[in-house]
Write an enzyme that holds these catalytic residues in place. Sequence first.
Site, PDB file in Angstrom:
ATOM      1  N   ASP A   1     -18.448  24.807  68.551  1.00  0.00           N
ATOM      2  CA  ASP A   1     -17.869  25.987  69.449  1.00  0.00           C
ATOM      3  C   ASP A   1     -17.079  27.219  68.975  1.00  0.00           C
ATOM      4  O   ASP A   1     -16.645  27.260  67.969  1.00  0.00           O
ATOM      5  CB  ASP A   1     -16.741  25.126  70.039  1.00  0.00           C
ATOM      6  CG  ASP A   1     -16.210  25.821  71.387  1.00  0.00           C
ATOM      7  OD1 ASP A   1     -17.408  26.029  72.123  1.00  0.00           O
ATOM      8  OD2 ASP A   1     -15.167  26.242  71.363  1.00  0.00           O
TER       9      ASP A   1
ATOM     10  N   GLU B   1     -22.575  28.286  68.442  1.00  0.00           N
ATOM     11  CA  GLU B   1     -22.726  29.179  69.969  1.00  0.00           C
ATOM     12  C   GLU B   1     -21.992  30.243  69.468  1.00  0.00           C
ATOM     13  O   GLU B   1     -20.945  31.174  69.580  1.00  0.00           O
ATOM     14  CB  GLU B   1     -21.579  27.999  70.422  1.00  0.00           C
ATOM     15  CG  GLU B   1     -21.016  28.310  71.951  1.00  0.00           C
ATOM     16  CD  GLU B   1     -20.197  28.716  72.878  1.00  0.00           C
ATOM     17  OE1 GLU B   1     -19.130  28.497  71.949  1.00  0.00           O
ATOM     18  OE2 GLU B   1     -20.226  28.950  74.004  1.00  0.00           O
TER      19      GLU B   1
END
Length: 876
Positions: A621, A650
């Site tokens: 993330d 990401e």
Amino acid sequence: MKIIILTFSLFFTGCSTLGFGDFNSGSDLNNNQSSDASGKVPVTFTYQPLTGGKHQVYIAGDFNNWSENATVMNEDDGIYSVTLFLKNGKYSYKFIVDGKWISDDNAKDFVDDGYGGQNSIVFVGNKNDIDALRKVSFIYKPSKIVKEVYLVGSMNDWNIKANKMVETSKGVYEISLLLKPGEYEYKFNEDGMFYITDQNAKDFADDGFGGKNSVLVVDDSFDKVTIKKGDGIFLDYGLATTQSLENVNPLSPLSIEFKAKAHFNDVENILLLIKGDQDSQIYEMDKVADDGSYEYFQKIISLSSEDDEFDYCFIYQDGSERLYLLNELFSMQNDESKYFHYSKSLVQPFFTPDWVKNGIIYQIFTDRFYDGSKDNNPDFKEWYYEGVNIPPKKGRLHEKYTEYYHFEDDWYEYSGLVKSPYHYPDNEGHQPDYNSFYGGDIAGIHQKLDYLEDLGITIIYFNPLFESKSNHKYDAVDYMKLDPHFGTDEEFKAFVDDAHSRGIKIILDVAFNHTGETFWAFQDAMKKGPKSKYYDWYEWKQWPLPDVSSMNDYKPIDYYECWWGHGHMPNLNFDFDEANPSENSIKDINLANPHWDVVNYVLDVGEYWISDMNLDGFRLDVPNEVPFWFWKLFRERIKSIKPDAYLVGELWSNAVDWVNDDYFDAVMNYAYFKDPVMRFFNTRQCNAKAFDRDLKQGLLSYPVQATQVMMNLIDSHDTFRYLETCNGDISKLEMAVLFQMMYVGTPHVWYGDEVGMMGGHDPDCRRPFDWNYSQDSVKVSLHNHYKKLIQIRKEHSSLRTGAFKTLIVDDMVYGFERSDSESTIKVILNNDTKFNKIILPSSNDLYIDLLSGNSFKSDNGEIEIDMPPMSGLILK
Ligand SMILES: [Ca+2]
Ligand SMILES: [Ca+2]
Ligand SMILES: [Ca+2]
Ligand SMILES: [Ca+2]
């Protein structure tokens, strides 16, 4: 209807683009006429209506400020025309017929109009001259001390790292770019985080976030740079001169790929010179592709031993001249002492996992997939729910800063995800709800493994599973604890074992930039303040925290660093010397002052999930908000435990800095998959030519072994559902999925897309799975479409790891070929609202469409296929 003829003999080597249409010269723009004293030439526009009778026809474009009624077109014998006097240049325009805006189908060129349609383009004067690149300089003087400044804008697709500005004098940053004429929006970016509007711009536009973009119009007033083949002049601007994966990429220990690029149409060829002990070998490189800006050359060399070492350089040839690409410089002189050096220690091979190349990813948001056990459903008895598990009194809403965590008994009741009935009114509506739970769990997913296996899934990607207060679990209470409402460790291990036994791998989403405010280290710091052992795990700006209940304008970020200002997600402190966010940009760990307690703890978290829980990889993330040097350590640790673990970041824009042997195998391919897919298939804002160009940029940016494991997503937990954006038009989704399953990179399915789920901004896109889909024939048919395409992909290695070549780019028709030694497959997509006739020269006597089972026979060496609107063929 349009007839599209494919002629194979016209291919270049490797990738190429071809498209033939029946372009009639309807609006005959005679640009050879002599100009008048003002430098203007007469240009005649014509429009022939499809239906008889009288019409009111106007023309609007760049030349009349897009006025709806300034320029009327007059009728003569059923044809409407007008002659305008225009200076040399490029103009966009449309006709307005009886109040309806339509593009001129007979124009030579088109551009997106920003409303899902196209403007026609006319060039007055020499097109090459008008379209020639211009030299454009940008200057920025930050008002505070910064480490790095980037130019970010439409010229680089808002790619944050593409154009770094150089500090030319103290505190002044500059960059010069070669840009095509046109209008550009841009901002400056400080330290990869803060976007700043250029106040010196002549014009501004809304940036969609409440601020302004600067606007620059590149026109004749900028210096022209003409690029020509055969003139002996080279443009080396913007070409890299350091050795990296971009120019030398080991495909296997004995097979080394060399790559070089040149500006489009600038050089005749590029040679690779390899200097051996005795003599030198010169190889002509193959031109494999172009993306409209650059041409790409490639040569694969076989080594006799993986310990081979040699020097090499690239030689650009044009006209009678040679330009040498040497280590750190371009030179007109050959200089052997400046050659690049190849050895296996200098050029780290970068291998990506085969199981991902061959995989199909399915992303699950656990609370919303299936409730397999009522026993573990949240009861909000944990300490962190104290005081926030009581509904507001009837008819009232919660005060600001208070939440209500609650359980939804009805799996199909999702209205609260759009507008929470409990929250303090914010602006006009109520805040959406991250605090409602539906009871989905590991037991439920385990029970539905048959469903996933039947669909053809081979990789499950879980949103975070850590014990957390919210339903999305990006706010960990403890990184090493499975949320008890998802299941027990034993249940989870049994699930992972069963998945593995069915050939299904598991990857987990991990958010290491921030913990939850409920995290044990943050709690200890909150309790003891600076006396806590964990106080410096976070970055404090003020201590102690205020009494929030007596404040109206409490902003947590005034007190401690937290993710995008969300106080319940405090940022971890990875580097003692640098604050968030500037600690992120450091690559060399020797330039950092690592907080080893934090770093070692987070590395142990990775080890826990990959070892103890036996997972197969991670989705990282917001990795751009965590230091580069940390990710290098993370990769080393994870790959030392499982060498074929999959690490996917990401990152929403071009991520070449991150995709290599130091950091990630791949990224979530928003930039070069989702975005072009949305524009071509969903919002239909671009034609096949622009679609192909956007895809190529992705294919050419990354090493091939990374493109094969890119997470090619249509939707995620962070986006509107695809079907929501196109108002439920299933045919648009079917076209996109057909493309996805045939294209380069690992297909990713956001749970429920395969049964036609809808949903807007998160959390609405995270609705509970529609298990009633089986009662709806349209949804069943969509599900079968997914299943069939997945099967076809699995049966053909060419679709997974084969070469990619563009076959057709013609308005809304796109065709490409995937091939390897086992099979060659042609995919043709008529993404058009009308029939199109495709004519294929038949190297085969018979083509089978793998999708419908229909066969097509050759007639006179050609195969003719009428393609209905919104349909596709998979021809073998
Ligand atoms: Ca040239
Ligand atoms: Ca449950
Ligand atoms: Ca720090
Ligand atoms: Ca951070």
